[in-house]
Design an enzyme around this catalytic site. Structure first.
Site, PDB file in Angstrom:
ATOM      1  N   GLU A 107      57.116 -56.706  -5.171  1.00 59.18           N
ATOM      2  CA  GLU A 107      55.672 -56.931  -5.486  1.00 59.18           C
ATOM      3  C   GLU A 107      55.845 -56.699  -7.072  1.00 59.18           C
ATOM      4  O   GLU A 107      54.434 -57.180  -7.399  1.00 59.18           O
ATOM      5  CB  GLU A 107      55.608 -56.446  -4.822  1.00 59.18           C
ATOM      6  CG  GLU A 107      55.200 -54.670  -5.378  1.00 59.18           C
ATOM      7  CD  GLU A 107      56.885 -53.885  -5.334  1.00 59.18           C
ATOM      8  OE1 GLU A 107      57.065 -52.323  -5.792  1.00 59.18           O
ATOM      9  OE2 GLU A 107      57.704 -54.833  -4.693  1.00 59.18           O
ATOM     10  N   HIS A 129      62.028 -55.037  -6.103  1.00 63.38           N
ATOM     11  CA  HIS A 129      60.902 -54.858  -6.061  1.00 63.38           C
ATOM     12  C   HIS A 129      60.087 -56.248  -6.208  1.00 63.38           C
ATOM     13  O   HIS A 129      59.715 -56.996  -7.419  1.00 63.38           O
ATOM     14  CB  HIS A 129      59.960 -53.935  -7.169  1.00 63.38           C
ATOM     15  CG  HIS A 129      60.603 -52.733  -6.850  1.00 63.38           C
ATOM     16  ND1 HIS A 129      59.623 -51.816  -6.546  1.00 63.38           N
ATOM     17  CD2 HIS A 129      61.326 -52.147  -7.732  1.00 63.38           C
ATOM     18  CE1 HIS A 129      60.062 -50.927  -6.523  1.00 63.38           C
ATOM     19  NE2 HIS A 129      61.217 -50.604  -7.014  1.00 63.38           N
ATOM     20  N   CYS A 158      62.155 -49.732  -2.053  1.00 71.59           N
ATOM     21  CA  CYS A 158      63.023 -49.048  -2.729  1.00 71.59           C
ATOM     22  C   CYS A 158      63.651 -47.638  -2.662  1.00 71.59           C
ATOM     23  O   CYS A 158      64.155 -47.622  -1.670  1.00 71.59           O
ATOM     24  CB  CYS A 158      62.380 -49.179  -4.569  1.00 71.59           C
ATOM     25  SG  CYS A 158      63.265 -48.763  -6.075  1.00 71.59           S
TER      26      CYS A 158
END
Length: 315
Positions: A237, A235, A142
């Site tokens: 994650e 993202h 990011c």
């Protein structure tokens, strides 16, 4: 991969409850193998949540992974206790003579600032220079991806008319890329950002290869062609409730945020969010560790420095 972390790190209990193979330091010292050394530079204010998210994706495989958590020395965290940072985190000064097979540098909620006005910008430049010399492959996430693309290649970030928030479908531009081994034709991934890197800017840099993009969220994944740098603008994650927590935080601050797209059933924030990107998240991180780190990194970490194998561009 079994990850070696301190037994009292808060993420340990959460990961063990999910059957993620966590190896304590006591058990690790009894194994006569050369583990992968992975550093995580955690720039997020919610450090414990981010630790857990990334460790979950790096865990549960036959190869042992030693994790080193890093923080910036110049920035004072308001959301994580000093005791936690002192107990579990190191700074660049403490690991300057070490080398790592891989490094992950997270995003940070500082998109509204020019890069040079971020209070730890100079220290981040030092960390990225360290990665050039002493890390085999670095994954930037990011804002960190935007920062690295700006620093190394002069690629600017551009403000968006509205925040990109939600879970978006991505097309794979190079299905032969080993990061996509086992992927479907398309894959979902969360995004949460106010700025973007434009595909045209990145495509103009010969050293870079664009890997995935979304019609709605834009460029999502690119890499340096020698695999030493991977840039992810989204993202993978994120947990099920991460976008939900961000949405409710901004709503409570009176910011009138848009509801994250393709996230809540019926676009109703009262409903439990869909979770449909985790399988690809696990696969992506496993592929990065396997194909870009484990199968390419030298057995002796000193070779990264001695043989010039930290292959990132020299800024």
């Amino acid at each position: 991969m079994p990850i070696k972390i301190p037994a009292d790190l808060p993420a340990c209990a959460a990961l063990e409850s999910e059957n993620i193979f966590v190896m304590t330091e006591d058990r690790a010292v009894r194994q006569d193998i050369r583990p992968l050394e992975i550093a995580i530079v955690n720039l997020m204010p919610t450090k414990i949540a981010t630790e857990t998210q990334l460790l979950r994706l790096l865990g549960n495989s036959p190869i042992q992974v030693n994790i080193t958590l890093l923080r910036t020395a110049e920035h004072q965290s308001r959301h994580t206790s000093a005791q936690h940072l002192e107990r579990f985190y190191k700074t660049l000064a403490e690991i300057r003579e070490s080398s790592f097979d891989g490094m992950i540098i997270t995003g940070a909620p500082v998109e509204h600032l020019p890069f040079e006005e971020v209070d730890y910008w100079d220290e981040l430049l030092e960390i990225m220079a360290f990665a050039q010399r002493r890390v085999y492959s670095t994954l930037y996430i990011c804002w960190a991806a935007q920062a690295a693309l700006y620093h190394f290649y002069g690629i600017p970030k551009h403000p968006l008319p509205a925040k990109v928030s939600g879970v978006f479908e991505h097309g794979i531009l190079h299905p032969e890329c080993r990061l996509f081994r086992g992927f479907d034709d398309t894959f979902p991934a969360p995004h949460s950002r106010h700025t973007e890197v434009r595909a045209a800017d990145a495509a103009a840099v010969p050293e870079l290869r664009l890997l995935a993009r979304s019609e709605e969220a834009g460029l999502a994944l690119l890499e340096r062609r020698d695999h030493s740098q991977v840039f992810m603008t989204g993202h993978l994650e994120y947990d099920r409730d991460t976008l939900d927590a961000e949405y409710r935080r901004d709503r409570d601050r009176g910011l009138d945020p848009q509801i994250p797209q393709h996230y809540y059933p019926g676009d109703n924030p009262d409903n439990v969010p869909h979770m449909y990107w985790r399988a690809h998240a696990h696969l992506f991180y496993s592929n990065w560790l396997n194909y870009y780190v484990y199968q390419e990194t030298p057995f002796s970490l000193s070779a990264i420095v001695e043989e010039g194998m930290g292959r990132s561009p020299r800024a």
